[in-house]
Design a protein around this motif. Structure first.
Motif, PDB file in Angstrom:
ATOM      1  N   THR A  15       0.819  -1.222   0.000  1.00 34.05           N
ATOM      2  CA  THR A  15       0.000   0.000   0.000  1.00 34.05           C
ATOM      3  C   THR A  15       0.859   1.281   0.000  1.00 34.05           C
ATOM      4  O   THR A  15       0.326   2.379   0.079  1.00 34.05           O
ATOM      5  CB  THR A  15      -0.924   0.026   1.237  1.00 34.05           C
ATOM      6  OG1 THR A  15      -0.129  -0.149   2.410  1.00 34.05           O
ATOM      7  CG2 THR A  15      -1.976  -1.065   1.167  1.00 34.05           C
ATOM      8  N   TRP A  16       2.199   1.108  -0.085  1.00 28.30           N
ATOM      9  CA  TRP A  16       3.115   2.259   0.024  1.00 28.30           C
ATOM     10  C   TRP A  16       2.764   3.369  -0.976  1.00 28.30           C
ATOM     11  O   TRP A  16       2.711   4.542  -0.633  1.00 28.30           O
ATOM     12  CB  TRP A  16       4.551   1.769  -0.202  1.00 28.30           C
ATOM     13  CG  TRP A  16       5.592   2.757   0.180  1.00 28.30           C
ATOM     14  CD1 TRP A  16       6.334   3.534  -0.669  1.00 28.30           C
ATOM     15  CD2 TRP A  16       6.039   3.087   1.511  1.00 28.30           C
ATOM     16  NE1 TRP A  16       7.207   4.319   0.052  1.00 28.30           N
ATOM     17  CE2 TRP A  16       7.047   4.056   1.390  1.00 28.30           C
ATOM     18  CE3 TRP A  16       5.676   2.634   2.780  1.00 28.30           C
ATOM     19  CZ2 TRP A  16       7.700   4.604   2.486  1.00 28.30           C
ATOM     20  CZ3 TRP A  16       6.320   3.177   3.877  1.00 28.30           C
ATOM     21  CH2 TRP A  16       7.320   4.145   3.720  1.00 28.30           C
ATOM     22  N   ASP A  17       2.506   2.953  -2.217  1.00 23.60           N
ATOM     23  CA  ASP A  17       2.296   3.953  -3.277  1.00 23.60           C
ATOM     24  C   ASP A  17       0.905   4.578  -3.216  1.00 23.60           C
ATOM     25  O   ASP A  17       0.606   5.482  -4.002  1.00 23.60           O
ATOM     26  CB  ASP A  17       2.492   3.309  -4.654  1.00 23.60           C
ATOM     27  CG  ASP A  17       3.940   2.910  -4.897  1.00 23.60           C
ATOM     28  OD1 ASP A  17       4.761   3.001  -3.963  1.00 23.60           O
ATOM     29  OD2 ASP A  17       4.255   2.499  -6.029  1.00 23.60           O
ATOM     30  N   ILE A  53      20.092   3.705  -2.281  1.00 21.80           N
ATOM     31  CA  ILE A  53      19.830   2.845  -1.123  1.00 21.80           C
ATOM     32  C   ILE A  53      18.499   3.251  -0.484  1.00 21.80           C
ATOM     33  O   ILE A  53      18.083   4.410  -0.570  1.00 21.80           O
ATOM     34  CB  ILE A  53      20.969   2.870  -0.074  1.00 21.80           C
ATOM     35  CG1 ILE A  53      21.166   4.270   0.513  1.00 21.80           C
ATOM     36  CG2 ILE A  53      22.259   2.310  -0.648  1.00 21.80           C
ATOM     37  CD1 ILE A  53      21.854   4.258   1.871  1.00 21.80           C
ATOM     38  N   GLY A  54      17.838   2.268   0.132  1.00 16.50           N
ATOM     39  CA  GLY A  54      16.530   2.538   0.744  1.00 16.50           C
ATOM     40  C   GLY A  54      15.519   2.947  -0.311  1.00 16.50           C
ATOM     41  O   GLY A  54      14.668   3.808  -0.086  1.00 16.50           O
ATOM     42  N   CYS A  55      15.595   2.278  -1.464  1.00 17.42           N
ATOM     43  CA  CYS A  55      14.771   2.679  -2.626  1.00 17.42           C
ATOM     44  C   CYS A  55      13.293   2.430  -2.404  1.00 17.42           C
ATOM     45  O   CYS A  55      12.457   3.001  -3.106  1.00 17.42           O
ATOM     46  CB  CYS A  55      15.236   1.933  -3.867  1.00 17.42           C
ATOM     47  SG  CYS A  55      15.051   0.140  -3.688  1.00 17.42           S
ATOM     48  N   PHE A  74      18.767  -0.652  -4.065  1.00 19.84           N
ATOM     49  CA  PHE A  74      19.016  -1.507  -2.900  1.00 19.84           C
ATOM     50  C   PHE A  74      17.997  -1.216  -1.813  1.00 19.84           C
ATOM     51  O   PHE A  74      17.740  -0.055  -1.485  1.00 19.84           O
ATOM     52  CB  PHE A  74      20.418  -1.248  -2.326  1.00 19.84           C
ATOM     53  CG  PHE A  74      21.526  -1.675  -3.248  1.00 19.84           C
ATOM     54  CD1 PHE A  74      22.051  -2.958  -3.165  1.00 19.84           C
ATOM     55  CD2 PHE A  74      22.017  -0.813  -4.214  1.00 19.84           C
ATOM     56  CE1 PHE A  74      23.064  -3.370  -4.019  1.00 19.84           C
ATOM     57  CE2 PHE A  74      23.030  -1.210  -5.076  1.00 19.84           C
ATOM     58  CZ  PHE A  74      23.559  -2.491  -4.973  1.00 19.84           C
ATOM     59  N   ASP A  75      17.450  -2.299  -1.238  1.00 22.92           N
ATOM     60  CA  ASP A  75      16.577  -2.129  -0.071  1.00 22.92           C
ATOM     61  C   ASP A  75      16.563  -3.451   0.699  1.00 22.92           C
ATOM     62  O   ASP A  75      16.524  -4.519   0.091  1.00 22.92           O
ATOM     63  CB  ASP A  75      15.142  -1.761  -0.487  1.00 22.92           C
ATOM     64  CG  ASP A  75      14.374  -1.147   0.670  1.00 22.92           C
ATOM     65  OD1 ASP A  75      14.190   0.100   0.674  1.00 22.92           O
ATOM     66  OD2 ASP A  75      13.973  -1.891   1.594  1.00 22.92           O
ATOM     67  N   PRO A  76      16.588  -3.383   2.047  1.00 20.10           N
ATOM     68  CA  PRO A  76      16.593  -4.628   2.827  1.00 20.10           C
ATOM     69  C   PRO A  76      15.220  -5.297   2.921  1.00 20.10           C
ATOM     70  O   PRO A  76      15.128  -6.418   3.420  1.00 20.10           O
ATOM     71  CB  PRO A  76      17.068  -4.177   4.210  1.00 20.10           C
ATOM     72  CG  PRO A  76      16.719  -2.727   4.274  1.00 20.10           C
ATOM     73  CD  PRO A  76      16.797  -2.202   2.881  1.00 20.10           C
ATOM     74  N   SER A 122      19.806   8.720  -2.000  1.00 13.34           N
ATOM     75  CA  SER A 122      18.896   8.136  -1.015  1.00 13.34           C
ATOM     76  C   SER A 122      17.856   9.185  -0.647  1.00 13.34           C
ATOM     77  O   SER A 122      18.141  10.383  -0.650  1.00 13.34           O
ATOM     78  CB  SER A 122      19.618   7.628   0.238  1.00 13.34           C
ATOM     79  OG  SER A 122      19.819   8.661   1.168  1.00 13.34           O
ATOM     80  N   HIS A 123      16.650   8.708  -0.385  1.00 10.20           N
ATOM     81  CA  HIS A 123      15.559   9.605   0.004  1.00 10.20           C
ATOM     82  C   HIS A 123      14.781   8.969   1.153  1.00 10.20           C
ATOM     83  O   HIS A 123      14.378   7.804   1.053  1.00 10.20           O
ATOM     84  CB  HIS A 123      14.636   9.844  -1.195  1.00 10.20           C
ATOM     85  CG  HIS A 123      13.460  10.722  -0.876  1.00 10.20           C
ATOM     86  ND1 HIS A 123      13.589  11.978  -0.313  1.00 10.20           N
ATOM     87  CD2 HIS A 123      12.128  10.523  -1.022  1.00 10.20           C
ATOM     88  CE1 HIS A 123      12.392  12.514  -0.138  1.00 10.20           C
ATOM     89  NE2 HIS A 123      11.480  11.652  -0.545  1.00 10.20           N
ATOM     90  N   LEU A 124      14.590   9.718   2.218  1.00  8.98           N
ATOM     91  CA  LEU A 124      13.804   9.278   3.382  1.00  8.98           C
ATOM     92  C   LEU A 124      14.355   7.998   4.004  1.00  8.98           C
ATOM     93  O   LEU A 124      13.595   7.173   4.513  1.00  8.98           O
ATOM     94  CB  LEU A 124      12.327   9.058   2.969  1.00  8.98           C
ATOM     95  CG  LEU A 124      11.436  10.295   3.036  1.00  8.98           C
ATOM     96  CD1 LEU A 124      10.043   9.991   2.472  1.00  8.98           C
ATOM     97  CD2 LEU A 124      11.291  10.786   4.485  1.00  8.98           C
TER      98      LEU A 124
END
Ligand SMILES: C[S@@+](CC[C@H](N)C(=O)[O-])C[C@H]1O[C@@H](n2cnc3c(N)ncnc32)[C@H](O)[C@@H]1O
Length: 224
Positions: A15-17, A53-55, A74-76, A122-124
């Motif tokens: 639901t992020w978007d 990173i943290g995409c 990249f995202d964990p 990187s953003h947020l």
């Protein structure tokens, strides 16, 4: 990243978007990048390589990837990466975006294919990173000579803890970033021409139902 944070983003990925504030923040950061890096905006960096990173679900990545030759995300969180991967088929033709479920902690990660990048974004994400100096060192080490590190996050202030509702406070490392701290870390990582400046204000609903403006910083530095 602790498992609880990974599972928070895994469960929020689908639901992020659908959160217009989140979508808007990436669009505003994209505008801030284009205003400061006109070579990207006019398509003159099409032979350059980038990483992020943290995409997350790629809200920023899908804007930037078509402007570059190769864009490594990249995202964990597997959930976030799955959503991003579902967008790849509808990207403009000639876009080379690759997504990795990985915390990028080493500049010689095999995912980078033995090559450096010309841009790292990187953003947020900084507010989730326990050891920001290590991450910034790693990102600086991935850059080719002349490459840029460009990061964005909300600025710490006496009221910035309102950015997240209280039930999410245990999932964040800090309530926003302090410009002077990030500048010092980027300089310590060997980057030159470091600039940290206000880039936009994001209106956001907060607990209790009111709306607040949160200031965002853009942090930029270049590898010599
Ligand atoms: C607030 S979300 C932002 C996602 C995306 N950049 C956006 O603006 O929509 C933070 C993202 O950072 C990732 N993350 C959490 N801890 C991280 C860490 N230590 N290093 C890199 N990414 C991390 C999360 O999985 C999540 O996708």
């Amino acid at each position: 990243m602790p498992d609880k944070t990974a599972s928070r983003f895994d469960s929020e990925a689908a639901t992020w978007d659908s959160n217009p504030t989140t979508v808007r923040s990436s669009a505003l950061f994209f505008d801030a990048i284009k205003a400061r890096f006109p070579q990207l905006a006019r398509g003159a960096e099409k032979k350059k390589r980038a990483l992020e990173i943290g995409c997350g679900t790629g809200l920023l990545s899908v804007h930037l990837a078509p402007l570059l030759d190769e864009y490594l995300c990249f995202d964990p969180s597997q959930g976030m990466i799955d959503v991003l991967e579902s967008k790849i088929p509808s990207l403009p033709s000639g876009t080379h975006l690759k997504a990795f479920k990985e915390l990028l902690t080493e500049p010689d990660s095999p995912s980078l294919g033995g090559k450096g990048v010309d841009y790292a974004f990187s953003h947020l994400t900084l507010h989730h990173i326990p050891d920001m100096q290590s991450s910034i060192d790693c990102l600086a080490a991935t850059l080719n000579p002349g490459g840029f590190l460009i990061m964005s996050d909300f600025e710490h202030s006496p009221t910035s803890e309102l950015f997240h509702p209280k039930h999410k406070h245990h999932d964040v490392e800090r309530h926003g970033v302090v410009g002077d701290e990030i500048r010092g870390m980027m300089e310590k990582a060997g980057l030159k021409g470091v600039k940290v400046e206000h880039s936009f204000d994001l209106p956001k609903s907060v607990e209790g139902g009111s709306e607040r403006d949160f200031a965002f910083l853009i942090c930029m530095g270049r590898k010599q």
